[in-house]
Design an enzyme around this catalytic site. Structure first.
Site, PDB file in Angstrom:
ATOM      1  N   THR A 201       2.902  10.668  -3.233  1.00  0.00           N
ATOM      2  CA  THR A 201       2.460  11.370  -4.455  1.00  0.00           C
ATOM      3  C   THR A 201       3.296  12.628  -4.694  1.00  0.00           C
ATOM      4  O   THR A 201       3.553  12.985  -5.841  1.00  0.00           O
ATOM      5  CB  THR A 201       0.965  11.755  -4.393  1.00  0.00           C
ATOM      6  OG1 THR A 201       0.724  12.535  -3.238  1.00  0.00           O
ATOM      7  CG2 THR A 201       0.075  10.522  -4.371  1.00  0.00           C
TER       8      THR A 201
ATOM      9  N   ARG B  14      -5.674   5.525  -6.464  1.00  0.00           N
ATOM     10  CA  ARG B  14      -6.938   5.928  -7.044  1.00  0.00           C
ATOM     11  C   ARG B  14      -6.852   7.025  -8.086  1.00  0.00           C
ATOM     12  O   ARG B  14      -7.832   7.288  -8.784  1.00  0.00           O
ATOM     13  CB  ARG B  14      -7.879   6.393  -5.918  1.00  0.00           C
ATOM     14  CG  ARG B  14      -8.548   5.231  -5.262  1.00  0.00           C
ATOM     15  CD  ARG B  14      -8.821   5.467  -3.803  1.00  0.00           C
ATOM     16  NE  ARG B  14      -9.331   4.284  -3.152  1.00  0.00           N
ATOM     17  CZ  ARG B  14      -8.723   3.108  -3.055  1.00  0.00           C
ATOM     18  NH1 ARG B  14      -7.631   2.900  -3.576  1.00  0.00           N
ATOM     19  NH2 ARG B  14      -9.232   2.092  -2.450  1.00  0.00           N
TER      20      ARG B  14
ATOM     21  N   HIS C 135       3.236  -4.317   3.230  1.00  0.00           N
ATOM     22  CA  HIS C 135       2.952  -4.876   1.905  1.00  0.00           C
ATOM     23  C   HIS C 135       4.228  -5.214   1.142  1.00  0.00           C
ATOM     24  O   HIS C 135       4.233  -5.255  -0.085  1.00  0.00           O
ATOM     25  CB  HIS C 135       2.057  -3.913   1.110  1.00  0.00           C
ATOM     26  CG  HIS C 135       0.676  -3.787   1.697  1.00  0.00           C
ATOM     27  ND1 HIS C 135      -0.208  -2.810   1.343  1.00  0.00           N
ATOM     28  CD2 HIS C 135       0.034  -4.542   2.637  1.00  0.00           C
ATOM     29  CE1 HIS C 135      -1.342  -2.949   2.029  1.00  0.00           C
ATOM     30  NE2 HIS C 135      -1.209  -3.989   2.829  1.00  0.00           N
TER      31      HIS C 135
ATOM     32  N   CYS D   1      12.825 -19.759 -10.458  1.00  0.00           N
ATOM     33  CA  CYS D   1      13.919 -19.973  -9.516  1.00  0.00           C
ATOM     34  C   CYS D   1      14.965 -20.922 -10.104  1.00  0.00           C
ATOM     35  O   CYS D   1      14.614 -21.998 -10.607  1.00  0.00           O
ATOM     36  CB  CYS D   1      13.345 -20.554  -8.226  1.00  0.00           C
ATOM     37  SG  CYS D   1      14.561 -20.820  -6.939  1.00  0.00           S
TER      38      CYS D   1
ATOM     39  N   SER E  41      -6.180   5.833   2.219  1.00  0.00           N
ATOM     40  CA  SER E  41      -7.643   5.839   2.135  1.00  0.00           C
ATOM     41  C   SER E  41      -8.252   4.908   3.192  1.00  0.00           C
ATOM     42  O   SER E  41      -9.453   4.917   3.414  1.00  0.00           O
ATOM     43  CB  SER E  41      -8.089   5.401   0.747  1.00  0.00           C
ATOM     44  OG  SER E  41      -7.563   4.122   0.462  1.00  0.00           O
TER      45      SER E  41
ATOM     46  N   ILE F 186       0.088  16.508   2.705  1.00  0.00           N
ATOM     47  CA  ILE F 186       0.903  16.016   3.821  1.00  0.00           C
ATOM     48  C   ILE F 186       2.150  16.877   4.047  1.00  0.00           C
ATOM     49  O   ILE F 186       2.459  17.252   5.176  1.00  0.00           O
ATOM     50  CB  ILE F 186       1.307  14.550   3.565  1.00  0.00           C
ATOM     51  CG1 ILE F 186       0.061  13.665   3.617  1.00  0.00           C
ATOM     52  CG2 ILE F 186       2.342  14.074   4.578  1.00  0.00           C
ATOM     53  CD1 ILE F 186       0.241  12.322   2.943  1.00  0.00           C
TER      54      ILE F 186
END
Ligand code: NAD
Ligand code: ZN
Length: 251
Positions: free
Chosen positions: A31, A39, A123, A156, A198, A240
């Site tokens: 961020t 969120r 991820h 593809c 979170s 942070i």
């Protein structure tokens, strides 16, 4: 946030004592680079809802919505830089203490802060796309051009399968190799440092339990409370960049 804050001072001592640190990051570490977390109201994600995997597979309209989000994120990433948090993690690597960074982020900012550190992407990545049927890799830029000029959703050229950003969508299986590497690193850690997550997305958040079981100290740095605060050995509430800058004496 200063090094006089008792929690920050404690974190500083633990980082000093630790030999095998595993850092686990979520959207919160990015961020400060200007990428909204999941969120925050009014952000990218509230305007453009992430498309669940089953919907992506099921319809061209869903694939078009997913590509609009991917391309919007990709355009945003071209203008952002790693921030103090990413640089602090790189500093731990420079000091020879970092086993790995396990990240839920798809923005590639850890690698840009220090290409040499070990980054496990749970991820996936938004840096390129893949065919869901045969795994062929595609660059984003030509996809953007065809999407913007002709509204074309990519398929593809080898097998006709749907092409999707190499990120893990809601409902999509976790990458097994990355998850296994993350578990190995976590079992090996003496300090497991959570930055800006979170901790509601599983199985990723389960790594915190694994770290605890394996005997590591667990530290959470986040500006709001998480469900894992109760099992953490230390919780530092705050930004942070400021917290790590003070704890590592980088300010
Ligand atoms: P999340 O949005 O659920 O949680 C982020 C947490 O970080 C929040 O608790 C928030 O209070 C905290 N936070 C935000 N900025 C902070 C700061 N500067 N200092 C301290 N705390 C801060 O994110 P998540 O846990 O990573 O889960 C969301 C999912 O969405 C992930 O799976 C991720 O893949 C994806 N996502 C990725 C990106 C990215 O790649 N940058 C951005 C948004 C979402
Ligand atoms: Zn294919």
């Amino acid at each position: 946030m200063t090094a006089n804050d008792p929690a920050v001072a404690e974190l500083g001592r633990w980082l000093e004592q630790a030999r095998r640190i595993v850092v686990f990051t979520g959207a919160g570490i990015s961020t400060e680079s200007g990428i909204p977390d999941f969120r925050s109201p009014g952000g990218l994600w509230s305007r453009l809802r992430p498309v669940p995997f089953q919907e992506f597979l099921a319809s061209e309209d869903a694939r078009r919505a997913a590509w609009a989000l991917t391309l919007s994120l990709h355009a945003r990433l071209a203008d952002v830089e790693p921030n103090r948090g990413h640089r602090a993690v790189a500093e731990l690597a420079r000091r020879g203490k970092l086993v790995a960074v396990i990240t839920q982020n798809i923005d590639g900012l850890h690698q840009r802060a220090d290409p040499a550190q070990v980054v496990i992407e749970l991820h996936g990545t938004s840096a390129y796309a893949i065919c869901l049927d045969c795994g062929a890799r595609y660059e984003i830029e030509p996809i953007r051009q065809a999407f913007e000029a002709q509204g074309r959703v990519p398929y593809c050229t080898h097998c006709g399968g749907p092409v999707k950003a190499a990120t893990i969508s809601f409902g999509q299986a976790m990458p097994q190799a990355a998850m296994a590497a993350a578990e190995r690193a976590t079992r090996d850690a003496d300090l497991f440092l959570v930055l800006g997550s979170s901790l509601v997305v599983h199985p990723a958040a389960g790594l915190v339990d694994l770290a605890k079981l394996a005997g590591a100290r667990v530290v959470i740095v986040n500006r709001e409370a998480t469900d894992y605060d109760a099992i953490a050995d230390l919780v530092v509430g705050g930004e942070i960049g400021a917290v790590l800058g003070a704890a590592l004496g980088m300010d």
